[in-house]
Enzyme design. Structure first.
Site, PDB file in Angstrom:
ATOM      1  N   ARG A 170     -27.994  28.496 -51.998  1.00 23.83           N
ATOM      2  CA  ARG A 170     -27.694  27.457 -50.823  1.00 23.83           C
ATOM      3  C   ARG A 170     -26.496  26.733 -50.860  1.00 23.83           C
ATOM      4  NH1 ARG A 170     -33.065  25.624 -52.495  1.00 23.83           N
ATOM      5  NH2 ARG A 170     -34.555  26.409 -51.029  1.00 23.83           N
ATOM      6  N   LYS A 229     -14.888  29.446 -40.858  1.00 20.03           N
ATOM      7  CA  LYS A 229     -15.740  30.507 -40.170  1.00 20.03           C
ATOM      8  C   LYS A 229     -15.806  31.378 -41.347  1.00 20.03           C
ATOM      9  CE  LYS A 229     -15.217  30.086 -35.202  1.00 20.03           C
ATOM     10  NZ  LYS A 229     -14.586  30.953 -33.838  1.00 20.03           N
ATOM     11  N   GLU A 256      -0.825  36.089 -34.400  1.00 18.99           N
ATOM     12  CA  GLU A 256      -1.611  35.157 -34.383  1.00 18.99           C
ATOM     13  C   GLU A 256      -0.565  33.857 -34.509  1.00 18.99           C
ATOM     14  OE1 GLU A 256      -4.918  34.986 -34.038  1.00 18.99           O
ATOM     15  OE2 GLU A 256      -5.446  36.945 -34.069  1.00 18.99           O
ATOM     16  N   LYS A 305      -4.048  24.546 -36.081  1.00 19.37           N
ATOM     17  CA  LYS A 305      -5.489  25.078 -36.347  1.00 19.37           C
ATOM     18  C   LYS A 305      -6.451  23.979 -36.964  1.00 19.37           C
ATOM     19  CE  LYS A 305      -8.836  28.413 -37.413  1.00 19.37           C
ATOM     20  NZ  LYS A 305      -9.166  29.710 -37.915  1.00 19.37           N
ATOM     21  N   GLU A 333     -17.267  24.800 -32.616  1.00 16.61           N
ATOM     22  CA  GLU A 333     -17.046  25.767 -31.292  1.00 16.61           C
ATOM     23  C   GLU A 333     -18.083  25.380 -30.287  1.00 16.61           C
ATOM     24  OE1 GLU A 333     -15.326  29.475 -32.026  1.00 16.61           O
ATOM     25  OE2 GLU A 333     -15.632  30.257 -30.119  1.00 16.61           O
ATOM     26  N   ARG A 368     -12.342  24.776 -29.372  1.00 13.43           N
ATOM     27  CA  ARG A 368     -11.833  25.688 -30.264  1.00 13.43           C
ATOM     28  C   ARG A 368     -11.818  27.229 -29.783  1.00 13.43           C
ATOM     29  NH1 ARG A 368     -13.906  26.063 -36.723  1.00 13.43           N
ATOM     30  NH2 ARG A 368     -12.728  27.923 -37.206  1.00 13.43           N
ATOM     31  N   ASN A 395      -8.861  31.654 -29.402  1.00 18.41           N
ATOM     32  CA  ASN A 395      -9.389  32.966 -29.140  1.00 18.41           C
ATOM     33  C   ASN A 395      -8.340  33.638 -27.956  1.00 18.41           C
ATOM     34  OD1 ASN A 395     -11.034  33.038 -30.851  1.00 18.41           O
ATOM     35  ND2 ASN A 395     -13.065  32.410 -29.691  1.00 18.41           N
ATOM     36  N   HIS A 448      -8.243  37.145 -27.472  1.00 22.57           N
ATOM     37  CA  HIS A 448      -9.051  37.951 -28.190  1.00 22.57           C
ATOM     38  C   HIS A 448     -10.177  38.451 -27.556  1.00 22.57           C
ATOM     39  CE1 HIS A 448      -6.797  35.731 -31.332  1.00 22.57           C
ATOM     40  NE2 HIS A 448      -7.572  36.041 -32.255  1.00 22.57           N
ATOM     41  N   HIS A 484     -10.370  42.225 -28.459  1.00 22.94           N
ATOM     42  CA  HIS A 484     -11.463  42.650 -29.072  1.00 22.94           C
ATOM     43  C   HIS A 484     -12.133  43.766 -28.203  1.00 22.94           C
ATOM     44  CE1 HIS A 484     -15.320  43.105 -30.961  1.00 22.94           C
ATOM     45  NE2 HIS A 484     -16.028  42.591 -29.839  1.00 22.94           N
ATOM     46  N   HIS A 495      -6.276  44.800 -34.842  1.00 17.74           N
ATOM     47  CA  HIS A 495      -6.809  43.432 -34.075  1.00 17.74           C
ATOM     48  C   HIS A 495      -5.628  42.760 -33.448  1.00 17.74           C
ATOM     49  CE1 HIS A 495      -9.080  39.811 -33.730  1.00 17.74           C
ATOM     50  NE2 HIS A 495      -8.081  39.087 -34.315  1.00 17.74           N
TER      51      HIS A 495
HETATM   52  P1  NAD Z   1      -7.592  42.412 -44.752  1.00 16.07           P
HETATM   53  O1  NAD Z   1      -8.293  41.297 -45.490  1.00 16.07           O
HETATM   54  O2  NAD Z   1      -8.276  43.658 -44.704  1.00 16.07           O
HETATM   55  O3  NAD Z   1      -6.059  42.913 -45.452  1.00 16.07           O
HETATM   56  C1  NAD Z   1      -5.255  43.848 -44.683  1.00 16.07           C
HETATM   57  C2  NAD Z   1      -4.672  44.562 -45.856  1.00 16.07           C
HETATM   58  O4  NAD Z   1      -3.790  44.099 -46.692  1.00 16.07           O
HETATM   59  C3  NAD Z   1      -5.883  45.219 -47.179  1.00 16.07           C
HETATM   60  O5  NAD Z   1      -5.658  46.291 -47.183  1.00 16.07           O
HETATM   61  C4  NAD Z   1      -5.523  44.287 -48.302  1.00 16.07           C
HETATM   62  O6  NAD Z   1      -6.009  44.689 -49.240  1.00 16.07           O
HETATM   63  C5  NAD Z   1      -4.004  44.153 -48.165  1.00 16.07           C
HETATM   64  N1  NAD Z   1      -3.467  43.085 -48.618  1.00 16.07           N
HETATM   65  C6  NAD Z   1      -3.911  41.786 -48.734  1.00 16.07           C
HETATM   66  N2  NAD Z   1      -3.040  40.996 -49.176  1.00 16.07           N
HETATM   67  C7  NAD Z   1      -1.937  41.596 -49.624  1.00 16.07           C
HETATM   68  C8  NAD Z   1      -0.634  41.447 -50.286  1.00 16.07           C
HETATM   69  N3  NAD Z   1      -0.091  40.115 -50.423  1.00 16.07           N
HETATM   70  N4  NAD Z   1       0.196  42.474 -50.654  1.00 16.07           N
HETATM   71  C9  NAD Z   1      -0.295  43.772 -50.114  1.00 16.07           C
HETATM   72  N5  NAD Z   1      -1.562  44.029 -49.646  1.00 16.07           N
HETATM   73  C10 NAD Z   1      -2.063  43.223 -49.449  1.00 16.07           C
HETATM   74  O7  NAD Z   1      -7.196  42.012 -43.213  1.00 16.07           O
HETATM   75  P2  NAD Z   1      -6.693  40.431 -42.487  1.00 16.07           P
HETATM   76  O8  NAD Z   1      -5.834  40.846 -41.338  1.00 16.07           O
HETATM   77  O9  NAD Z   1      -6.223  39.607 -43.700  1.00 16.07           O
HETATM   78  O10 NAD Z   1      -7.928  39.992 -42.207  1.00 16.07           O
HETATM   79  C11 NAD Z   1      -8.943  40.547 -41.316  1.00 16.07           C
HETATM   80  C12 NAD Z   1     -10.353  39.905 -41.166  1.00 16.07           C
HETATM   81  O11 NAD Z   1     -10.039  38.529 -41.035  1.00 16.07           O
HETATM   82  C13 NAD Z   1     -11.184  40.412 -40.245  1.00 16.07           C
HETATM   83  O12 NAD Z   1     -12.359  40.719 -40.716  1.00 16.07           O
HETATM   84  C14 NAD Z   1     -11.409  39.459 -39.170  1.00 16.07           C
HETATM   85  O13 NAD Z   1     -12.786  39.247 -38.583  1.00 16.07           O
HETATM   86  C15 NAD Z   1     -11.058  38.134 -40.047  1.00 16.07           C
HETATM   87  N6  NAD Z   1     -10.901  36.943 -39.384  1.00 16.07           N
HETATM   88  C16 NAD Z   1     -11.393  35.987 -39.607  1.00 16.07           C
HETATM   89  C17 NAD Z   1     -11.265  34.520 -39.041  1.00 16.07           C
HETATM   90  C18 NAD Z   1     -11.804  33.414 -39.592  1.00 16.07           C
HETATM   91  O14 NAD Z   1     -11.665  32.210 -38.712  1.00 16.07           O
HETATM   92  N7  NAD Z   1     -12.691  33.042 -40.514  1.00 16.07           N
HETATM   93  C19 NAD Z   1      -9.949  34.456 -38.213  1.00 16.07           C
HETATM   94  C20 NAD Z   1      -9.389  35.840 -38.059  1.00 16.07           C
HETATM   95  C21 NAD Z   1      -9.573  36.858 -38.632  1.00 16.07           C
HETATM   96  N1  GLY Z   2     -10.176  32.291 -35.441  1.00 18.10           N
HETATM   97  C1  GLY Z   2     -10.845  31.608 -34.361  1.00 18.10           C
HETATM   98  C2  GLY Z   2     -11.294  30.344 -35.087  1.00 18.10           C
HETATM   99  O1  GLY Z   2     -11.278  30.053 -36.210  1.00 18.10           O
HETATM  100  O2  GLY Z   2     -12.041  29.464 -34.201  1.00 18.10           O
END
Ligand code: NAD
Ligand code: GLY
Length: 358
Positions: A121, A143, A185, A227, A237, A242, A246, A249, A253, A266
């Site tokens: 939980r 999120k 971003e 942010k 949101e 919030r 996006n 986006h 998307h 992305h």
């Molecule tokens: P990711 O986590 O896949 O990382 C990208 C690549 O970089 C991976 O292969 C990883 O192993 C590598 N990597 C990470 N740090 C590294 C470093 N310092 N040196 C070398 N390699 C490294 O991708 P991302 O772009 O970080 O995240 C994408 C994800 O984030 C998506 O799933 C998306 O939905 C999510 N997201 C979430 C939010 C939120 O508010 N929670 C917002 C935006 C995106």
């Molecule tokens: N990445 C959009 C949000 O956090 O709301």
């Protein structure tokens, strides 16, 4: 050390930004004395570069530090992966006073955060983001999610971390294309809320691309501040505020989805999505050509694509069937000027015309 506070009452936390902080986590974590056990969740790429420095540092804080390293990639953001992690946490006797430390990009952060939100939980977690995208976006705001066959991020929660530690030095090992995804971003924050930040980015883009640490710290701090400001006012949101995060986006998307997630990344989709959203705003008389050109130029200099030349009909169909389409109109975040965006219903006919280049 730069610090940004996210003010959310009892769920408030601080974001700490400093080159080198990755090796000093043990010292900082002494602020959390009641923790029984620490489990680091990371991926194999990140572990290769940073596993040792993180573990050694954390062992100065708690003897009991375990590392779970998942395969890299978006496919890992799934319920089966979450279940694997629950199993590993039970094997490690993780209790409700344990701490999860998510060290990696957005995939690790979203998945580990989701597991933290649901294991027994909910247990505490700390974000240590290592991609630019995670440092300016996904690690902040709570999120957390995994993907479902029906779409990305559909199973999740709003679950804030206890803290975020950001080391811009980790960006030195990040592949250049990953940096571009995050830069889009970063530029987005200037467009949605801060014209002087947009000008700063325009001026300092060469140093950012050279990964000059002082400039990176400032840039990351400013993005986190924006942010945090948004999340404090609309954590779940609900009011529409919030959704300004996006910007670009909805279209981005759609661009990713139409390419079967194999064409554009992305950030690339978001870059083209911001330009298309601005073209819609122009067509509606909400903004002017200069706003379009300024965005196009900085995005191109950052290495992002700004023209979508592929299947515009499929893109339109996707948008109409997406969950955001209601009775002949679509909702978009549209720019009025650099630093100000609005959320607007747009007639589907206008969207079709703009996508067709009309
Ligand atoms: P990711 O986590 O896949 O990382 C990208 C690549 O970089 C991976 O292969 C990883 O192993 C590598 N990597 C990470 N740090 C590294 C470093 N310092 N040196 C070398 N390699 C490294 O991708 P991302 O772009 O970080 O995240 C994408 C994800 O984030 C998506 O799933 C998306 O939905 C999510 N997201 C979430 C939010 C939120 O508010 N929670 C917002 C935006 C995106
Ligand atoms: N990445 C959009 C949000 O956090 O709301």
């Amino acid at each position: 050390m730069k610090t940004v506070k996210v003010n959310l009452g009892s769920r408030s936390y601080k974001i700490h930004i400093s080159a080198g902080v990755l090796g000093e986590l043990g010292r900082h974590f002494k602020a959390y004395p009641d923790v029984t056990k620490v489990v680091v969740i990371t991926d194999k790429n990140v572990e290769r570069f940073y596993g040792e420095i993180v573990t050694k540092g954390l062992q100065t804080y708690k003897q009991d530090v375990s590392v779970i390293s998942i395969d890299p990639g978006e496919e890992q953001k799934s319920l089966p992966s979450a279940e694997d992690l629950y199993n590993r946490l039970f094997e490690l006797d993780m209790d409700r006073r344990g701490l999860i430390v998510a060290v990696g990009g957005g995939v690790v952060g979203d998945l580990a955060g989701y597991v933290a939100a649901t294991y027994m939980r909910g247990i505490a977690y700390i974000q240590v983001p290592t991609t630019l995208l995670a440092q300016v976006d996904s690690s902040v705001g709570g999120k957390v999610a995994v993907n479902h066959a029906n779409g990305k991020n559909l199973i999740g929660a709003f679950y804030q971390p206890k803290a975020v530690y950001i080391d811009p030095q980790t960006l030195k090992t990040l592949p250049r294309n990953e940096l571009t995804q995050g830069l889009v971003e970063v530029i987005k924050y200037g467009i949605i809320r801060d014209a002087s930040f947009f000008d700063y980015l325009d001026k300092h883009l060469p140093e950012i691309l050279r990964l000059e640490l002082g400039i990176l710290e400032k840039v990351i701090e400013n993005c986190c501040r924006i942010k945090a400001w948004v999340v404090e006012r609309d954590e779940r949101e609900e009011t529409g505020l919030r959704s300004i995060l996006n910007y670009g986006h909805t279209l981005g998307h759609a661009i990713e989805a139409v390419g079967g997630y194999k064409g554009h990344r992305h950030g690339e989709g978001v870059a083209m999505g911001m330009i298309l959203a601005t073209s819609i705003a122009l067509r509606m008389g909400l903004t002017n050509e200069k706003v379009l050109e300024e965005q196009r130029q900085i995005l191109q200099r950052a290495g992002a694509p700004t023209y979508y030349r592929e299947d515009t009909e499929a893109l339109f169909d996707f948008l109409c069937h997406d969950k955001k389409a209601v009775a002949g109109s679509l909702k978009f975040v549209l720019p009025v000027k650099i630093g100000k965006v609005v959320l607007k219903e747009v007639d589907a006919g206008i969207v079709k015309e703009v996508l067709a280049g009309g």
